[in-house]
Design a protein around this motif. Structure first.
Motif, short mmCIF file in Angstrom:
data_model
loop_
_atom_site.label_atom_id
_atom_site.label_comp_id
_atom_site.label_asym_id
_atom_site.label_seq_id
_atom_site.Cartn_x
_atom_site.Cartn_y
_atom_site.Cartn_z
N PHE A 25 45.47 38.91 32.55
CA PHE A 25 45.37 38.79 34.01
C PHE A 25 46.05 37.52 34.55
CE2 PHE A 25 41.18 37.62 32.19
CZ PHE A 25 41.15 36.27 32.49
N ALA A 26 46.30 36.56 33.69
CA ALA A 26 47.02 35.34 34.11
C ALA A 26 47.77 34.80 32.90
CB ALA A 26 46.03 34.32 34.66
N ALA A 69 40.22 42.27 31.91
CA ALA A 69 40.51 42.78 33.25
C ALA A 69 39.40 42.57 34.26
CB ALA A 69 40.84 44.27 33.18
N ALA A 70 38.23 42.19 33.80
CA ALA A 70 37.10 42.05 34.73
C ALA A 70 36.17 40.94 34.29
CB ALA A 70 36.33 43.38 34.80
#
Lengths: 178, 181
Positions: A99-100, A143-144
């Motif tokens: 995600f980053a 992802a979460a």
């Protein structure tokens, strides 16, 4: 009798195991059973607590790089006359995530250990004492993220008398006069 | 009829446990599974911005709404926010409204500062657990719901989605009115 017991067990298990409750209560961090640590009274001793982050998840370390992130933190309540000293957190592992990919986060994943310095005062009676607390953490996967949680933590210390009897007054000669 | 005391004790224990669980569940918020919301009217709510302004979801009736649950401590949420800023600019004139609900224990001031830092150009609301429960209980962040102009839940995505997926869902939500006209 057997039928009643079976029906009762079924009722109880269905009441306890509703799927949404299970999902909500899913512990992403667990604690390995901590044995009893023997510590001489009046002296500090270190208790090592082992934790495991569920596969595929990570939690922030105790010193996350970003100010808004929730750090992993151990909070303990000690019985009277047992002093909880320094908590020794392992350094985080610098990792980047999908995600980053360009950022590095300081995280714990897999197994990690936290040390706790415990010092029973001289006044404590030699016996076993349970120390309770919580490990505060906030977990994410690739992802979460999941809301912050608190894992109950319990370990036991056995306070011993120790070799010496503590600090004694220096022996004085009854005849020593100046 | 002679009753075995063991049976009575077991039954009493089971009933007690179920009563305790029942009371706990009643006190617990009624959570509607998010999957059941699809095609249903989006639950209305009233929340305030960190600055204290009150907003309702129904205030945006007639617009397609992208409802994003996020938190300051959620790194994947930070990835989506700049996309939402761009998409609000791009689709705002066509009737899109992005709404961010911060499911956060940070102060309203901290939420506001964070949103400003992220350059957010859409309303940010301070979340409440009961609103999360209306939307299936927000157990993962980010969680995003796409609401049509008619106020119905078109779809929801848990976790980080790709920008193209978000954009496709926005276009679907915007088109919905055209299809029903």
């Amino acid at each position: 009798m057997k039928n009643v017991l079976c029906a009762s067990a079924l009722l109880l298990s269905s009441a306890l195991a509703l799927p949404e409750d299970l999902a909500r209560s899913k512990a992403l961090v667990s604690m390995e059973p901590a044995g009893t640590t023997a510590i001489d009274r009046g002296k500090p001793g270190t208790v090592e607590l082992q934790f495991r982050v569920a596969r595929g998840f990570h939690v922030n370390s105790n010193q996350p790089k970003q100010e808004y992130l929730k750090k992993t933190e151990l909070k303990l309540d000690a019985p009277t006359d047992i002093v909880i000293g320094r908590t020794i957190y392992p350094p985080g592992e610098d990792r980047s995530f999908p995600f980053a990919p360009t950022d590095k986060l300081s995280v714990y994943s897999g197994d990690f250990a936290i040390g706790v310095v415990v010092r029973p005062l001289h006044s404590v009676l030699p016996a076993r004492y349970a120390i309770h607390g919580v490990l505060k953490y906030q977990a994410c996967d690739n992802a979460a993220c999941y809301p912050p949680k608190q894992l109950p933590v319990t370990f036991e210390v056995r306070v011993t008398r120790g070799q010496g009897r503590g600090k004694k007054n220096p022996r004085q000669s009854p005849h020593a006069h100046s | 009829m002679k009753r075995d005391p063991v049976i009575l004790i077991v039954v009493a224990m089971v009933i007690s446990v179920m009563l305790v669980l029942g009371v706990r569940r009643v006190h617990h918020l009624a959570v509607v599974p998010a999957g059941k919301l699809q095609g249903q009217p989006a639950p209305d709510f009233t929340l305030t911005t960190p600055e204290g302004k009150t907003l309702k979801l129904s205030d945006f009736h007639g617009k397609a709404v992208l409802l994003n649950f996020w938190a300051t401590w959620c790194e994947p949420c930070k990835v989506e926010m700049p996309w939402f800023v761009d998409l609000q600019k791009k689709y705002g004139p066509q009737g899109l409204q992005v709404l961010g609900i911060a499911m956060d224990d940070a102060s309203p001031n901290a939420i506001s500062t964070f949103a400003q830092k992220m350059g957010v150009n859409y309303p940010i609301l301070v979340g409440k657990e009961e609103v999360g429960a209306q939307y299936g209980g927000i157990d993962y962040l980010p969680s995003t719901f796409y609401i049509t102009r008619e106020g119905k839940v078109l779809d929801h995505v848990f976790g980080l989605a790709s920008r193209s997926e978000i954009e496709a869902n926005i276009e679907k939500a915007l088109r919905q009115q055209v299809a029903t006209k």
